[in-house]
Write a protein that holds these residues in place. Structure first.
Motif, PDB file in Angstrom:
ATOM      1  N   TYR A  14       0.832  -1.204   0.000  1.00 27.51           N
ATOM      2  CA  TYR A  14       0.000   0.000   0.000  1.00 27.51           C
ATOM      3  C   TYR A  14       0.868   1.255   0.000  1.00 27.51           C
ATOM      4  N   TRP A  15       2.089   1.136  -0.455  1.00 26.61           N
ATOM      5  CA  TRP A  15       3.028   2.251  -0.463  1.00 26.61           C
ATOM      6  C   TRP A  15       3.989   2.057  -1.621  1.00 26.61           C
ATOM      7  N   ASP A  16       4.833   3.040  -1.845  1.00 23.06           N
ATOM      8  CA  ASP A  16       5.821   2.964  -2.922  1.00 23.06           C
ATOM      9  C   ASP A  16       7.225   2.793  -2.347  1.00 23.06           C
ATOM     10  N   ILE A  17       8.039   2.036  -3.057  1.00 17.88           N
ATOM     11  CA  ILE A  17       9.457   1.883  -2.760  1.00 17.88           C
ATOM     12  C   ILE A  17      10.228   2.852  -3.654  1.00 17.88           C
ATOM     13  N   ALA A  18      11.088   3.647  -3.051  1.00 18.44           N
ATOM     14  CA  ALA A  18      11.921   4.589  -3.807  1.00 18.44           C
ATOM     15  C   ALA A  18      13.198   3.894  -4.259  1.00 18.44           C
ATOM     16  N   ALA A  19      13.568   4.104  -5.512  1.00 18.23           N
ATOM     17  CA  ALA A  19      14.753   3.438  -6.050  1.00 18.23           C
ATOM     18  C   ALA A  19      15.476   4.335  -7.036  1.00 18.23           C
ATOM     19  N   ASP A  20      16.773   4.132  -7.134  1.00 23.06           N
ATOM     20  CA  ASP A  20      17.611   4.765  -8.155  1.00 23.06           C
ATOM     21  C   ASP A  20      18.072   3.684  -9.125  1.00 23.06           C
ATOM     22  N   ILE A  21      17.910   3.945 -10.413  1.00 23.99           N
ATOM     23  CA  ILE A  21      18.419   3.035 -11.430  1.00 23.99           C
ATOM     24  C   ILE A  21      19.676   3.638 -12.023  1.00 23.99           C
ATOM     25  N   TYR A  22      20.765   2.884 -11.957  1.00 24.30           N
ATOM     26  CA  TYR A  22      22.046   3.289 -12.524  1.00 24.30           C
ATOM     27  C   TYR A  22      22.191   2.605 -13.890  1.00 24.30           C
ATOM     28  N   PHE A  23      22.418   3.409 -14.920  1.00 23.55           N
ATOM     29  CA  PHE A  23      22.520   2.877 -16.274  1.00 23.55           C
ATOM     30  C   PHE A  23      23.973   2.789 -16.727  1.00 23.55           C
ATOM     31  N   PRO A  24      24.291   1.792 -17.543  1.00 29.25           N
ATOM     32  CA  PRO A  24      25.667   1.661 -18.037  1.00 29.25           C
ATOM     33  C   PRO A  24      25.982   2.692 -19.110  1.00 29.25           C
ATOM     34  N   PRO A  25      27.258   2.907 -19.395  1.00 30.80           N
ATOM     35  CA  PRO A  25      27.632   3.833 -20.470  1.00 30.80           C
ATOM     36  C   PRO A  25      27.019   3.370 -21.803  1.00 30.80           C
ATOM     37  N   GLY A  26      26.578   4.343 -22.606  1.00 31.31           N
ATOM     38  CA  GLY A  26      26.002   4.018 -23.901  1.00 31.31           C
ATOM     39  C   GLY A  26      24.685   3.280 -23.820  1.00 31.31           C
ATOM     40  N   PHE A  27      23.980   3.456 -22.730  1.00 27.26           N
ATOM     41  CA  PHE A  27      22.711   2.737 -22.539  1.00 27.26           C
ATOM     42  C   PHE A  27      21.757   2.983 -23.700  1.00 27.26           C
ATOM     43  N   ASP A  28      21.136   1.909 -24.175  1.00 23.06           N
ATOM     44  CA  ASP A  28      20.188   1.955 -25.288  1.00 23.06           C
ATOM     45  C   ASP A  28      18.941   1.181 -24.872  1.00 23.06           C
ATOM     46  N   GLU A  29      17.841   1.866 -24.695  1.00 24.38           N
ATOM     47  CA  GLU A  29      16.615   1.248 -24.190  1.00 24.38           C
ATOM     48  C   GLU A  29      16.100   0.137 -25.098  1.00 24.38           C
ATOM     49  N   SER A  30      16.528   0.112 -26.343  1.00 26.61           N
ATOM     50  CA  SER A  30      16.070  -0.940 -27.253  1.00 26.61           C
ATOM     51  C   SER A  30      16.828  -2.257 -27.061  1.00 26.61           C
ATOM     52  N   ASN A  31      17.890  -2.241 -26.263  1.00 27.62           N
ATOM     53  CA  ASN A  31      18.647  -3.464 -25.973  1.00 27.62           C
ATOM     54  C   ASN A  31      18.164  -4.103 -24.677  1.00 27.62           C
ATOM     55  N   LYS A  32      18.571  -5.343 -24.459  1.00 32.94           N
ATOM     56  CA  LYS A  32      18.267  -6.056 -23.217  1.00 32.94           C
ATOM     57  C   LYS A  32      19.530  -6.115 -22.360  1.00 32.94           C
ATOM     58  N   TYR A  33      19.364  -5.829 -21.055  1.00 33.60           N
ATOM     59  CA  TYR A  33      20.516  -5.756 -20.153  1.00 33.60           C
ATOM     60  C   TYR A  33      20.338  -6.688 -18.953  1.00 33.60           C
ATOM     61  N   PRO A  34      21.457  -7.204 -18.445  1.00 35.41           N
ATOM     62  CA  PRO A  34      21.416  -7.874 -17.142  1.00 35.41           C
ATOM     63  C   PRO A  34      21.250  -6.830 -16.048  1.00 35.41           C
ATOM     64  N   VAL A  35      20.606  -7.236 -14.958  1.00 35.46           N
ATOM     65  CA  VAL A  35      20.290  -6.298 -13.872  1.00 35.46           C
ATOM     66  C   VAL A  35      20.812  -6.840 -12.548  1.00 35.46           C
ATOM     67  N   VAL A  36      21.365  -5.955 -11.736  1.00 36.97           N
ATOM     68  CA  VAL A  36      21.717  -6.281 -10.359  1.00 36.97           C
ATOM     69  C   VAL A  36      20.904  -5.382  -9.437  1.00 36.97           C
ATOM     70  N   ILE A  37      20.180  -5.997  -8.513  1.00 37.33           N
ATOM     71  CA  ILE A  37      19.449  -5.253  -7.479  1.00 37.33           C
ATOM     72  C   ILE A  37      20.377  -5.101  -6.287  1.00 37.33           C
ATOM     73  N   SER A  38      20.652  -3.872  -5.890  1.00 37.04           N
ATOM     74  CA  SER A  38      21.601  -3.601  -4.810  1.00 37.04           C
ATOM     75  C   SER A  38      20.855  -3.103  -3.574  1.00 37.04           C
ATOM     76  N   ALA A  39      21.029  -3.810  -2.457  1.00 32.86           N
ATOM     77  CA  ALA A  39      20.247  -3.530  -1.245  1.00 32.86           C
ATOM     78  C   ALA A  39      21.138  -3.012  -0.126  1.00 32.86           C
ATOM     79  N   HIS A  40      20.651  -2.012   0.575  1.00 28.33           N
ATOM     80  CA  HIS A  40      21.459  -1.278   1.566  1.00 28.33           C
ATOM     81  C   HIS A  40      21.510  -1.951   2.935  1.00 28.33           C
ATOM     82  N   PRO A  41      22.493  -1.579   3.750  1.00 25.77           N
ATOM     83  CA  PRO A  41      22.629  -2.130   5.098  1.00 25.77           C
ATOM     84  C   PRO A  41      21.488  -1.717   6.032  1.00 25.77           C
ATOM     85  N   ILE A  42      21.497  -2.301   7.222  1.00 29.72           N
ATOM     86  CA  ILE A  42      20.536  -1.938   8.268  1.00 29.72           C
ATOM     87  C   ILE A  42      20.674  -0.450   8.577  1.00 29.72           C
ATOM     88  N   GLY A  43      19.557   0.265   8.574  1.00 27.63           N
ATOM     89  CA  GLY A  43      19.564   1.673   8.940  1.00 27.63           C
ATOM     90  C   GLY A  43      20.194   2.589   7.921  1.00 27.63           C
TER      91      GLY A  43
END
Length: 310
Positions: A14-43
């Motif tokens: 019932y809420w939104d998660i805030a996230a930043d997406i980091y794109f690689p150099p030369g990013f092209d939205e028409s291509n398919k990319y591998p993704v890593v989800i990076s999660a922060h420490p406690i607090g």
């Protein structure tokens, strides 16, 4: 390092998660990319080590990286605030993946996770049951449940649970919420109070100085809602369910938060046939957050690991 970043909102319950997406150099939205989800420490928050250090570095190597704030924390929604509940922290990964698989440039067969500190334990636990995760990495990952039924409750989990229950009842009846500040306000105060154990002091040095301080990295916790964590174990059933490839990075200067111990344990217990323990010799838990030499040791293993498995 990449500076091509987009901030997005991801629907949770019932809420939104805030996230930043980091794109690689030369990013092209028409291509398919591998993704890593990076999660922060406690607090912590997404602007600290999970995003600005590891997220940026992995993006520079060709990955799309999504660093997010945990539900109830940082810029993410959810009430009450400062909730550190492993159940929700683990579910966050699935909500993030639900979002990622709708993006045209994401290859949904090449999604990995990276968990740092407490998020290392959460990433381990999420990977066991979230089969859309294809590769697991952790950096100085800690099992928060172990911490909560050991040192974080003074090795008196029943006494802590009784106190949490009493506080929750009081708050339900209108008492002020008890939000604990988990660290001293400065390294100087830590020294004055004798809080010089390596992990506690170096956490203060990171979070309470210009080195790592960010507006949302507050290290606060709602005491009355900590009971779930006391009874939780990040590694439960790893012998059966944790089959994905994994790369576990720890420092060999052990501290009270136990990441070295937990790293050895999960590598021993996991069912995965492709698993590696990386020991950054001479470095501590918080060295691996942002110091160039130990971070390079971690990335020199994590980058080829993700390239191989994603």
């Amino acid at each position: 390092m990449t500076d091509n970043i987009e901030t997005v909102s991801i629907k949770a319950l019932y809420w939104d998660i805030a996230a930043d997406i980091y794109f690689p150099p030369g990013f092209d939205e028409s291509n398919k990319y591998p993704v890593v989800i990076s999660a922060h420490p406690i607090g912590s928050c997404k602007e600290q080590t999970s995003g600005n250090v590891y997220g940026s570095a992995l993006a520079a190597e060709g990955f799309v990286v999504l660093a997010f704030d945990a539900s109830f924390q940082g810029a993410s929604g959810g009430e009450p605030r400062f909730l550190e509940d492993p159940t929700f922290r683990v579910q966050d990964f699935s909500y993030v993946i639900d979002y990622l698989v709708t993006l045209p440039y994401v290859d949904d067969d090449r999604i990995g996770v990276l968990g740092i500190c407490g998020a290392g334990g959460y990433a381990v636990n999420a990977t066991m049951t979230e089969r859309r995760i294809k590769a697991l990495g952790t950096v100085t990952g800690a099992n928060y449940g172990r911490l909560m039924h050991e040192s974080f409750t003074g090795y008196n989990p029943i006494g802590a649970l009784e106190a949490m229950a009493a506080q929750r009842t009081a708050e339900a009846r209108g008492a002020e919420l008890r939000v604990d500040d988990l660290l001293p306000p400065s390294p100087e105060v830590a020294k004055e109070k004798g809080l010089t154990e390596i992990d506690v002091y170096e956490a203060t040095e990171y979070y309470r100085t210009d080195r790592g301080q960010k507006p949302h990295g507050l290290n606060r916790s709602l005491f009355s809602h900590q009971a779930t964590a006391v009874g939780w174990d990040a590694f439960n059933r790893a012998e059966v369910l944790l089959t994905q490839p994994m790369c576990i990075v720890v420092g060999d200067k052990p501290g009270a938060f136990g990441a070295y111990r937990d790293g050895l344990e999960i590598v021993r217990r996991a069912a995965s046939k492709d698993k590696e323990l990386v020991v950054a010799e001479g470095f501590s838990h918080y060295d691996l957050y942002d110091k160039p030499e130990p971070v390079k040791i971690a990335l020199d293993k994590l980058i080829p690991f993700y390239k191989k498995h994603l």
